[in-house]
Design an enzyme around this catalytic site. Structure first.
Site, PDB file in Angstrom:
ATOM      1  N   CYS A 164      64.353  65.933 -25.570  1.00 46.37           N
ATOM      2  CA  CYS A 164      63.313  66.646 -25.039  1.00 46.37           C
ATOM      3  C   CYS A 164      62.158  66.442 -26.269  1.00 46.37           C
ATOM      4  O   CYS A 164      62.526  66.977 -27.384  1.00 46.37           O
ATOM      5  CB  CYS A 164      63.685  68.158 -25.012  1.00 46.37           C
ATOM      6  SG  CYS A 164      62.109  68.954 -24.414  1.00 46.37           S
ATOM      7  N   LYS A 193      68.317  72.135 -14.319  1.00 51.00           N
ATOM      8  CA  LYS A 193      67.185  72.061 -15.350  1.00 51.00           C
ATOM      9  C   LYS A 193      67.982  72.132 -16.869  1.00 51.00           C
ATOM     10  O   LYS A 193      68.995  72.897 -16.932  1.00 51.00           O
ATOM     11  CB  LYS A 193      66.209  73.315 -15.440  1.00 51.00           C
ATOM     12  CG  LYS A 193      65.224  73.658 -16.693  1.00 51.00           C
ATOM     13  CD  LYS A 193      64.365  72.502 -16.668  1.00 51.00           C
ATOM     14  CE  LYS A 193      63.524  72.460 -18.215  1.00 51.00           C
ATOM     15  NZ  LYS A 193      62.852  71.492 -18.639  1.00 51.00           N
TER      16      LYS A 193
HETATM   17  O1  LIG Z   1      63.695  66.660 -22.024  1.00 49.52           O
HETATM   18  C1  LIG Z   1      62.647  66.991 -21.492  1.00 49.52           C
HETATM   19  N1  LIG Z   1      61.872  66.088 -20.965  1.00 49.52           N
HETATM   20  C2  LIG Z   1      60.510  66.559 -20.713  1.00 49.52           C
HETATM   21  O2  LIG Z   1      59.726  65.608 -20.233  1.00 49.52           O
HETATM   22  N2  LIG Z   1      60.301  67.689 -20.656  1.00 49.52           N
HETATM   23  C3  LIG Z   1      61.147  68.826 -20.570  1.00 49.52           C
HETATM   24  C4  LIG Z   1      60.509  70.161 -21.124  1.00 49.52           C
HETATM   25  O3  LIG Z   1      59.615  70.094 -21.902  1.00 49.52           O
HETATM   26  O4  LIG Z   1      61.294  71.200 -20.972  1.00 49.52           O
HETATM   27  N3  LIG Z   1      62.372  68.412 -21.319  1.00 49.52           N
END
Ligand SMILES: O=C1NC(=O)NC(C(=O)O)N1
Length: 310
Positions: A129, A45
């Protein structure tokens, strides 16, 4: 080695498939499911220096043709994912880094470098993001993106990748590619992150699907396959010394094959993984082997980037 075996930056993988950063990769339990799945590699993540709760729930929703999310970078903090990389054994590991500032990204890159050199894990710098209120996507600000990449590459003398937002204008493909081609350490481009700030509405309740940002969130899934393919192919054509990783709209071998035809070396699965679970990798691997055999291909390189035009 099987027909799906391929190499990426010198690492052999059993197949080109992995999760999209953010999906099934935030907690130790998530990461164990990925490590024990059939995916050829895996990614963590996107992390920030400090742990984050993220946005209020509901912040993910399935939608008629995919998904919408505004997670807000919930993560256990950089130190956790760095330690995971130190302890991890087995499949190729990518570490997604998404600092809240340039200084945060430089700090994490500097701290990750010795672990990357020691373990062979690879950094994917997330500049796209769309879901942290008040934080514009760096990928849409070319001056800032160039500065980020120059600063990070000055402290991180190992190959790394950049997770990009989708672009929709040929001039933007040209301008972004010119930046990446200036920076040798940028070894791959991951196209694409979610299509930012879509809006999914439920007609019965006359309400938005997710709580953060009045329901605005990044779109994934079937909505974004043609856009993802265009971004993969646009950078495949413009950055011949770099690899491209495809992400967006992959539910089966069919869409994965399209990404590889367009030039992708690896293919990430997000929405479909979230909806189906990690057994999706066994299904896609089996389908992909059948597809290659039906077409008479023996290796990925037989057709990677070989998309024909009219
Ligand atoms: O880079 C991101 N892309 C997304 O679609 N969602 C996540 C997030 O919101 O953490 N981050």
């Amino acid at each position: 080695a099987g027909a799906l075996t391929t190499t990426f930056l010198g690492h052999q993988v059993s197949n080109p498939f992995l999760n999209a950063a953010g999906v099934l990769c935030r907690t130790p339990e998530d990461l164990l499911q990925l490590a024990s799945s059939v995916s050829g590699s895996m990614i963590t993540k996107s992390c920030t220096v400090e742990p984050r709760e993220g946005n209020p729930e509901p912040r993910y929703a399935a939608a008629p043709y995919g998904s919408i999310n505004s997670m807000g970078l919930p993560n256990l903090g950089f130190e956790f994912y760095k330690q995971f990389a130190v302890e991890h054994r087995g499949k190729l590991l990518f570490i997604s880094v998404s600092g809240m500032s340039m200084d945060e990204n430089v700090k994490m890159a500097k701290d990750l470098l010795p672990v990357a050199k020691e373990t062979g894990c690879i950094m994917e710098l997330n500049l796209s993001c769309p879901n942290v209120p008040g934080k514009p996507q760096v990928g849409y600000d070319f001056t800032t993106m160039r500065e980020y990449l120059q600063r990070v590459s000055s402290v991180y003398d190992a190959p790394f990748g950049v997770k990009l937002p989708p672009y929709f204008d040929i001039a933007h493909f040209d301008q972004a590619a010119a930046i990446f081609n200036e920076i040798p350490q940028v070894a791959f481009l991951t196209c694409v992150n979610s299509l930012g700030n879509g809006l999914v509405i439920d007609v019965d309740t006359e309400t938005v699907a997710i709580k953060p940002k009045d329901g605005f969130g990044g779109l994934g899934g079937r909505y974004i396959l043609p856009t993802a393919l265009a971004n993969v192919n646009a950078f495949y054509r413009r950055c011949p010394t770099k690899l491209v990783v495809g992400c967006g709209g992959v539910y089966s071998a069919n869409e994965a094959f399209q990404h590889i035809l367009a030039g992708a070396s690896l293919v990430q699965v997000g929405t479909a993984l979230h909806e189906e679970g990690p057994q999706i990798f066994q299904r896609v691997v089996d389908e992909f082997a059948l597809l290659m055999r039906a077409k008479g291909y023996n290796t990925i390189d037989d057709f990677k980037g070989k998309l024909k035009t009219l």
